[in-house]
Write a protein that holds these residues in place. Sequence first.
Motif, PDB file in Angstrom:
ATOM      1  N   VAL A  85      54.208  99.551  28.780  1.00 37.04           N
ATOM      2  CA  VAL A  85      53.230  98.480  28.996  1.00 37.04           C
ATOM      3  C   VAL A  85      52.560  98.079  27.684  1.00 37.04           C
ATOM      4  CG1 VAL A  85      51.027  97.939  30.104  1.00 37.04           C
ATOM      5  CG2 VAL A  85      52.827  99.078  31.409  1.00 37.04           C
ATOM      6  N   ASN A  86      52.222  99.065  26.850  1.00 33.69           N
ATOM      7  CA  ASN A  86      51.584  98.749  25.571  1.00 33.69           C
ATOM      8  C   ASN A  86      52.523  98.012  24.631  1.00 33.69           C
ATOM      9  OD1 ASN A  86      49.035  99.827  26.112  1.00 33.69           O
ATOM     10  ND2 ASN A  86      49.640 101.880  25.481  1.00 33.69           N
ATOM     11  N   VAL A  87      53.791  98.367  24.650  1.00 34.05           N
ATOM     12  CA  VAL A  87      54.758  97.654  23.812  1.00 34.05           C
ATOM     13  C   VAL A  87      54.949  96.223  24.319  1.00 34.05           C
ATOM     14  CG1 VAL A  87      57.175  97.555  23.096  1.00 34.05           C
ATOM     15  CG2 VAL A  87      55.949  99.740  23.047  1.00 34.05           C
ATOM     16  N   LEU A  88      55.063  96.064  25.634  1.00 37.40           N
ATOM     17  CA  LEU A  88      55.258  94.723  26.200  1.00 37.40           C
ATOM     18  C   LEU A  88      54.060  93.816  25.937  1.00 37.40           C
ATOM     19  CD1 LEU A  88      56.957  95.544  29.645  1.00 37.40           C
ATOM     20  CD2 LEU A  88      58.029  94.622  27.576  1.00 37.40           C
ATOM     21  N   THR A  89      52.845  94.373  26.008  1.00 44.94           N
ATOM     22  CA  THR A  89      51.648  93.557  25.748  1.00 44.94           C
ATOM     23  C   THR A  89      51.424  93.315  24.262  1.00 44.94           C
ATOM     24  OG1 THR A  89      50.313  95.587  25.889  1.00 44.94           O
ATOM     25  CG2 THR A  89      50.460  94.219  27.865  1.00 44.94           C
ATOM     26  N   SER A  90      52.220  93.936  23.395  1.00 43.32           N
ATOM     27  CA  SER A  90      52.168  93.640  21.964  1.00 43.32           C
ATOM     28  C   SER A  90      53.056  92.462  21.598  1.00 43.32           C
ATOM     29  CB  SER A  90      52.598  94.866  21.151  1.00 43.32           C
ATOM     30  OG  SER A  90      51.753  95.973  21.374  1.00 43.32           O
ATOM     31  N   LEU A  91      54.047  92.185  22.419  1.00 42.00           N
ATOM     32  CA  LEU A  91      55.002  91.115  22.132  1.00 42.00           C
ATOM     33  C   LEU A  91      54.376  89.718  22.126  1.00 42.00           C
ATOM     34  CD1 LEU A  91      58.112  92.385  24.134  1.00 42.00           C
ATOM     35  CD2 LEU A  91      57.547  92.736  21.718  1.00 42.00           C
ATOM     36  N   PRO A  92      53.335  89.432  22.938  1.00 43.75           N
ATOM     37  CA  PRO A  92      52.744  88.089  22.861  1.00 43.75           C
ATOM     38  C   PRO A  92      52.242  87.699  21.479  1.00 43.75           C
ATOM     39  CG  PRO A  92      52.033  89.175  24.867  1.00 43.75           C
ATOM     40  CD  PRO A  92      52.786  90.185  24.078  1.00 43.75           C
ATOM     41  N   PHE A  93      51.855  88.667  20.654  1.00 45.48           N
ATOM     42  CA  PHE A  93      51.405  88.329  19.304  1.00 45.48           C
ATOM     43  C   PHE A  93      52.561  87.781  18.466  1.00 45.48           C
ATOM     44  CE2 PHE A  93      48.358  91.503  20.766  1.00 45.48           C
ATOM     45  CZ  PHE A  93      47.157  90.886  20.467  1.00 45.48           C
ATOM     46  N   ILE A  94      53.758  88.296  18.705  1.00 41.58           N
ATOM     47  CA  ILE A  94      54.924  87.761  18.008  1.00 41.58           C
ATOM     48  C   ILE A  94      55.191  86.321  18.451  1.00 41.58           C
ATOM     49  CG2 ILE A  94      57.396  88.065  17.615  1.00 41.58           C
ATOM     50  CD1 ILE A  94      57.038  91.042  18.019  1.00 41.58           C
ATOM     51  N   ALA A  95      55.089  86.086  19.759  1.00 40.33           N
ATOM     52  CA  ALA A  95      55.291  84.729  20.279  1.00 40.33           C
ATOM     53  C   ALA A  95      54.230  83.772  19.745  1.00 40.33           C
ATOM     54  CB  ALA A  95      55.268  84.754  21.809  1.00 40.33           C
ATOM     55  N   LEU A  96      52.982  84.233  19.661  1.00 39.17           N
ATOM     56  CA  LEU A  96      51.912  83.383  19.128  1.00 39.17           C
ATOM     57  C   LEU A  96      52.141  83.072  17.657  1.00 39.17           C
ATOM     58  CD1 LEU A  96      48.827  85.064  20.851  1.00 39.17           C
ATOM     59  CD2 LEU A  96      49.737  82.774  21.308  1.00 39.17           C
ATOM     60  N   GLY A  97      52.680  84.052  16.915  1.00 42.70           N
ATOM     61  CA  GLY A  97      52.986  83.799  15.514  1.00 42.70           C
ATOM     62  C   GLY A  97      54.099  82.776  15.337  1.00 42.70           C
ATOM     63  N   VAL A  98      55.077  82.807  16.225  1.00 44.52           N
ATOM     64  CA  VAL A  98      56.172  81.832  16.162  1.00 44.52           C
ATOM     65  C   VAL A  98      55.660  80.442  16.508  1.00 44.52           C
ATOM     66  CG1 VAL A  98      58.377  81.173  17.197  1.00 44.52           C
ATOM     67  CG2 VAL A  98      57.923  83.577  16.651  1.00 44.52           C
ATOM     68  N   GLN A  99      54.737  80.342  17.452  1.00 44.89           N
ATOM     69  CA  GLN A  99      54.233  79.052  17.911  1.00 44.89           C
ATOM     70  C   GLN A  99      53.079  78.521  17.072  1.00 44.89           C
ATOM     71  OE1 GLN A  99      53.172  79.703  21.986  1.00 44.89           O
ATOM     72  NE2 GLN A  99      55.281  80.082  22.659  1.00 44.89           N
ATOM     73  N   ALA A 100      52.511  79.333  16.196  1.00 48.37           N
ATOM     74  CA  ALA A 100      51.353  78.907  15.406  1.00 48.37           C
ATOM     75  C   ALA A 100      51.737  77.761  14.476  1.00 48.37           C
ATOM     76  CB  ALA A 100      50.810  80.082  14.603  1.00 48.37           C
ATOM     77  N   PRO A 101      50.824  76.814  14.236  1.00 51.79           N
ATOM     78  CA  PRO A 101      51.130  75.690  13.331  1.00 51.79           C
ATOM     79  C   PRO A 101      51.388  76.171  11.911  1.00 51.79           C
ATOM     80  CG  PRO A 101      48.792  75.731  13.899  1.00 51.79           C
ATOM     81  CD  PRO A 101      49.453  76.742  14.769  1.00 51.79           C
ATOM     82  N   ARG A 102      52.341  75.530  11.254  1.00 48.77           N
ATOM     83  CA  ARG A 102      52.719  75.889   9.887  1.00 48.77           C
ATOM     84  C   ARG A 102      52.660  74.641   8.997  1.00 48.77           C
ATOM     85  NH1 ARG A 102      55.895  80.829   9.727  1.00 48.77           N
ATOM     86  NH2 ARG A 102      55.988  81.745  11.806  1.00 48.77           N
ATOM     87  N   LYS A 103      51.532  73.957   9.032  1.00 45.92           N
ATOM     88  CA  LYS A 103      51.413  72.700   8.305  1.00 45.92           C
ATOM     89  C   LYS A 103      51.161  72.886   6.817  1.00 45.92           C
ATOM     90  CE  LYS A 103      46.623  72.463   9.977  1.00 45.92           C
ATOM     91  NZ  LYS A 103      45.656  71.662  10.763  1.00 45.92           N
ATOM     92  N   ASN A 104      50.787  74.084   6.383  1.00 50.41           N
ATOM     93  CA  ASN A 104      50.620  74.363   4.954  1.00 50.41           C
ATOM     94  C   ASN A 104      50.884  75.849   4.711  1.00 50.41           C
ATOM     95  OD1 ASN A 104      48.147  75.748   5.643  1.00 50.41           O
ATOM     96  ND2 ASN A 104      47.118  73.747   5.646  1.00 50.41           N
ATOM     97  N   LEU A 105      50.743  76.261   3.470  1.00 51.50           N
ATOM     98  CA  LEU A 105      51.064  77.638   3.105  1.00 51.50           C
ATOM     99  C   LEU A 105      50.126  78.636   3.782  1.00 51.50           C
ATOM    100  CD1 LEU A 105      52.651  79.682   1.427  1.00 51.50           C
ATOM    101  CD2 LEU A 105      51.065  79.240  -0.472  1.00 51.50           C
ATOM    102  N   ASN A 106      48.838  78.308   3.843  1.00 54.22           N
ATOM    103  CA  ASN A 106      47.881  79.233   4.451  1.00 54.22           C
ATOM    104  C   ASN A 106      48.151  79.411   5.942  1.00 54.22           C
ATOM    105  OD1 ASN A 106      46.511  79.665   2.033  1.00 54.22           O
ATOM    106  ND2 ASN A 106      45.104  77.955   2.380  1.00 54.22           N
ATOM    107  N   CYS A 107      48.482  78.341   6.622  1.00 54.80           N
ATOM    108  CA  CYS A 107      48.808  78.441   8.047  1.00 54.80           C
ATOM    109  C   CYS A 107      50.102  79.227   8.256  1.00 54.80           C
ATOM    110  CB  CYS A 107      48.945  77.040   8.655  1.00 54.80           C
ATOM    111  SG  CYS A 107      47.385  76.130   8.791  1.00 54.80           S
ATOM    112  N   THR A 108      51.048  79.044   7.356  1.00 58.28           N
ATOM    113  CA  THR A 108      52.305  79.797   7.465  1.00 58.28           C
ATOM    114  C   THR A 108      52.065  81.290   7.271  1.00 58.28           C
ATOM    115  OG1 THR A 108      53.550  77.877   6.650  1.00 58.28           O
ATOM    116  CG2 THR A 108      54.621  80.041   6.527  1.00 58.28           C
ATOM    117  N   MET A 109      51.210  81.637   6.319  1.00 62.24           N
ATOM    118  CA  MET A 109      50.892  83.050   6.094  1.00 62.24           C
ATOM    119  C   MET A 109      50.190  83.649   7.313  1.00 62.24           C
ATOM    120  SD  MET A 109      49.640  82.996   2.102  1.00 62.24           S
ATOM    121  CE  MET A 109      49.205  84.730   2.168  1.00 62.24           C
ATOM    122  N   TYR A 110      49.320  82.876   7.928  1.00 58.41           N
ATOM    123  CA  TYR A 110      48.640  83.377   9.125  1.00 58.41           C
ATOM    124  C   TYR A 110      49.635  83.567  10.272  1.00 58.41           C
ATOM    125  CZ  TYR A 110      45.896  83.326  13.398  1.00 58.41           C
ATOM    126  OH  TYR A 110      45.382  83.628  14.642  1.00 58.41           O
ATOM    127  N   ALA A 111      50.540  82.627  10.448  1.00 52.99           N
ATOM    128  CA  ALA A 111      51.538  82.742  11.515  1.00 52.99           C
ATOM    129  C   ALA A 111      52.419  83.973  11.303  1.00 52.99           C
ATOM    130  CB  ALA A 111      52.390  81.476  11.568  1.00 52.99           C
TER     131      ALA A 111
END
Length: 249
Positions: A85-111
């Motif tokens: 359960v803990n591993v499965l609930t960690s996976l949404p952070f990976i999905a959020l990183g993939v979906q995060a906006p990457r409009k500049n270098l700082n946003c890409t680093m955050y994603a």
Amino acid sequence: MTPKGSLKPSKALNGVHGVHLSPHSPFTVQEIKQHGDLNQSACGTSSIRCSQRLVPLKLWQERPSFLRPIHCCVNGDRSLAETVVNVLTSLPFIALGVQAPRKNLNCTMYANSLIGVGVASSLYHASRGTARKYLRWADYTMIATSTVCLTRALRNENSKLLMATSALFLPIQPLMVSAVHTGLMEVAFAKRAVEDPDLRSAHNVHRMTSLVGGALFVCEDYFPDTPYLHAAWHLAAAVGVSTCNKLLE
């Protein structure tokens, strides 16, 4: 030499004009008494200062573990089901990183840092033995890194001193770095929600999930035997991070 012998006046000065020796000189007794009081006063002052220094030190040593610099807890995941359960609930952070906006270098680093959070959390919960302690440190360090990257993504101009200090304390005080940059993010989110009505609903969700996530984080420390409490914190944090992605858009 006896005390009487030590107080007996010397006969060598007898008869010298103007010299009168007393076997019980009040000045000697007074001098001893004064020095005794001085020593006692110095010892008393030193003891008070030492006790005053020990009080904050004792409070600092007895602080809750969630306030310690690196919370390398090796407990949790007591069963295979809890690990899954803990591993499965960690996976949404990976999905959020993939979906995060990457409009500049700082946003890409955050994603990318969000992806790192999901990977580090998954590895920590799947680990066992000695490696678990170091992966826990990596988990907290990646969380702190993501907060620093989020601050850079939200503001183009940041204090160079703040960023340098954050980079210095990141590997040794990740929880403190996370707290500072999370606070900066909360202030920025609140200001933009006032200016942009479209962000108010996202900000309301963010505030609610932040309160719930903070309560779960503290409760996990005080009630470590409660199952799936950490997984609930994962979900609350993931919802809060999703609202930050809305802010970056």
